[in-house]
Design a protein around this motif. Structure first.
Motif, PDB file in Angstrom:
ATOM      1  N   ASP A  53       8.996 -26.682 -11.516  1.00 57.72           N
ATOM      2  CA  ASP A  53       8.704 -26.063 -12.833  1.00 57.72           C
ATOM      3  C   ASP A  53       9.899 -25.680 -13.688  1.00 57.72           C
ATOM      4  O   ASP A  53      10.948 -25.317 -13.166  1.00 57.72           O
ATOM      5  CB  ASP A  53       7.780 -24.833 -12.763  1.00 57.72           C
ATOM      6  N   ALA A  54       9.707 -26.338 -14.867  1.00 56.98           N
ATOM      7  CA  ALA A  54      10.941 -26.208 -15.921  1.00 56.98           C
ATOM      8  C   ALA A  54      10.336 -25.425 -17.001  1.00 56.98           C
ATOM      9  O   ALA A  54       9.293 -25.952 -17.578  1.00 56.98           O
ATOM     10  CB  ALA A  54      11.620 -27.404 -16.258  1.00 56.98           C
ATOM     11  N   MET A  62       8.134 -29.135 -18.298  1.00 57.01           N
ATOM     12  CA  MET A  62       7.368 -30.098 -17.301  1.00 57.01           C
ATOM     13  C   MET A  62       7.197 -29.281 -16.263  1.00 57.01           C
ATOM     14  O   MET A  62       7.771 -28.195 -15.778  1.00 57.01           O
ATOM     15  CB  MET A  62       8.194 -31.290 -17.324  1.00 57.01           C
ATOM     16  N   SER A  63       6.446 -29.934 -15.315  1.00 51.93           N
ATOM     17  CA  SER A  63       6.196 -29.426 -13.895  1.00 51.93           C
ATOM     18  C   SER A  63       5.861 -30.392 -13.178  1.00 51.93           C
ATOM     19  O   SER A  63       5.529 -31.522 -13.419  1.00 51.93           O
ATOM     20  CB  SER A  63       5.288 -28.117 -13.885  1.00 51.93           C
ATOM     21  N   LEU A  90      14.600 -23.164 -13.987  1.00 52.22           N
ATOM     22  CA  LEU A  90      14.092 -23.887 -13.066  1.00 52.22           C
ATOM     23  C   LEU A  90      13.478 -23.323 -11.786  1.00 52.22           C
ATOM     24  O   LEU A  90      14.322 -22.438 -11.257  1.00 52.22           O
ATOM     25  CB  LEU A  90      15.017 -25.339 -12.803  1.00 52.22           C
ATOM     26  N   THR A  91      12.464 -23.544 -11.316  1.00 54.80           N
ATOM     27  CA  THR A  91      11.893 -22.896 -10.313  1.00 54.80           C
ATOM     28  C   THR A  91      11.377 -24.036  -9.297  1.00 54.80           C
ATOM     29  O   THR A  91      10.577 -24.972  -9.730  1.00 54.80           O
ATOM     30  CB  THR A  91      10.801 -21.781 -10.619  1.00 54.80           C
ATOM     31  N   TRP A  92      11.747 -23.888  -7.983  1.00 57.62           N
ATOM     32  CA  TRP A  92      11.293 -24.748  -6.773  1.00 57.62           C
ATOM     33  C   TRP A  92      10.251 -23.731  -5.878  1.00 57.62           C
ATOM     34  O   TRP A  92      10.814 -22.674  -5.627  1.00 57.62           O
ATOM     35  CB  TRP A  92      12.272 -25.189  -6.069  1.00 57.62           C
ATOM     36  N   THR A  93       9.189 -24.126  -5.564  1.00 61.32           N
ATOM     37  CA  THR A  93       8.371 -23.277  -4.539  1.00 61.32           C
ATOM     38  C   THR A  93       8.044 -24.199  -3.340  1.00 61.32           C
ATOM     39  O   THR A  93       7.600 -25.181  -3.349  1.00 61.32           O
ATOM     40  CB  THR A  93       7.218 -22.800  -5.132  1.00 61.32           C
ATOM     41  N   THR A 101      15.207 -19.986  -7.986  1.00 56.84           N
ATOM     42  CA  THR A 101      15.142 -20.289  -9.179  1.00 56.84           C
ATOM     43  C   THR A 101      16.768 -20.599  -9.794  1.00 56.84           C
ATOM     44  O   THR A 101      17.675 -20.113  -8.825  1.00 56.84           O
ATOM     45  CB  THR A 101      14.617 -19.356 -10.128  1.00 56.84           C
ATOM     46  N   SER A 102      16.979 -21.218 -10.634  1.00 54.34           N
ATOM     47  CA  SER A 102      18.252 -21.535 -11.514  1.00 54.34           C
ATOM     48  C   SER A 102      18.124 -21.253 -12.834  1.00 54.34           C
ATOM     49  O   SER A 102      17.219 -21.922 -13.235  1.00 54.34           O
ATOM     50  CB  SER A 102      18.683 -23.066 -10.979  1.00 54.34           C
TER      51      SER A 102
END
Lengths: 109, 157
Positions: A53-54, A62-63, A90-93, A101-102
């Motif tokens: 997810d951004a 966007m995701s 930015l999130t990665w799951t 997250t970054s």
């Protein structure tokens, strides 16, 4: 293993107003597909980064929903239009609901 | 006399057994093929995400013609469209029709993305087609596909 997971982001930190900039990301993750078998012939359970997810200044950009067909250490790139200075988050799951997250600041001249 | 005869039988038995193994091997290959996605299941996967009948055009898939390593095939998918509040690409779904599962990735965009183009690396278990469907904010669908030949498959192991 999970402690080693670290997202990396490459994006220009200075941009013109309204510029569309490319964001390149990579997160080290095994992306276990759930198709492989271990030495005992048992399936190794699936464990992939399934969501990305951004947002820019809190606004969605966007995701993505990822499937096991995405390679190990998933590399993703996309674009964002920057109208004002702000923070790209930015999130990665992954399947275990663990997330990384970054945050990157982009300055608009 | 008995010796050569038993030898012959032995050979026949061996041949029969070899044939049996051959059939088993073919059967397991067929079973593996059955487990893989097909163009139909890829279409179904895409249809479940984007309802309607997609037209050709607007979407472009960039991928190597021949991928030596199916574990990480670089793929770029782009959609030719403006990204404004009035007209933008809402979603982009990517499928592969020869993997164990047809899905690859499913993106959704906001106008803020500026350009609907993504890059990623995918696993391809065998030579197959990549299919991408783009959904516009007005519901119009566009599709493109591209075949990638895979030398060494990249699934399971």
């Amino acid at each position: 293993m999970s402690e080693d997971i670290k997202p990396r982001v490459r994006v220009q930190t200075k941009a013109k107003k309204g510029e569309v900039v490319e964001v390149k990301t990579l997160v080290t993750h095994p992306m276990e597909s759930g198709q492989r078998k271990n030495a005992d012939g048992k399936l190794i359970p699936r464990l992939i980064v399934s969501a990305f997810d951004a947002t820019y200044n809190g606004k969605p950009v966007m995701s993505a929903k990822l499937e096991p067909a995405v390679s190990t250490n998933p590399y993703l790139s996309f674009f964002v239009r920057v109208d004002e200075s702000g923070t790209l988050k930015l999130t990665w799951t992954d399947d275990n609901k663990q997330s990384w997250t970054s945050e990157t600041k982009i300055e608009v001249a | 006399m008995t010796h050569p005869r038993s030898l012959t039988l032995g050979r026949r038995a061996a041949l029969a057994r070899a044939g049996g193994y051959g059939l088993a091997a073919i059967a397991s290959v067929l079973a593996a093929r059955d487990a893989a996605a097909t163009p139909d299941s890829a279409r179904d996967w895409l249809a479940a995400l984007a309802k309607g009948s997609p037209k050709d055009g607007k979407v472009s898939i960039k991928a190597p013609e021949i991928a030596e390593n199916g574990n990480a095939v670089p793929v770029t998918v782009g959609v030719e469209s403006e990204m404004t509040e009035k007209s933008y690409v809402k979603a982009l779904h990517i499928a592969a029709d020869g993997n164990p599962n047809p899905g690859v990735a499913s993106y959704s965009f906001m106008p803020l993305a500026g350009r609907a183009e993504v890059q990623l690396r995918v696993r391809l278990s065998q030579t197959q087609k990549l299919v991408a469907v783009a959904e516009m904010n007005d519901g119009a669908l566009f599709v493109a596909s591209r075949e990638v030949k895979v030398t060494i498959g990249g699934c399971g192991g």
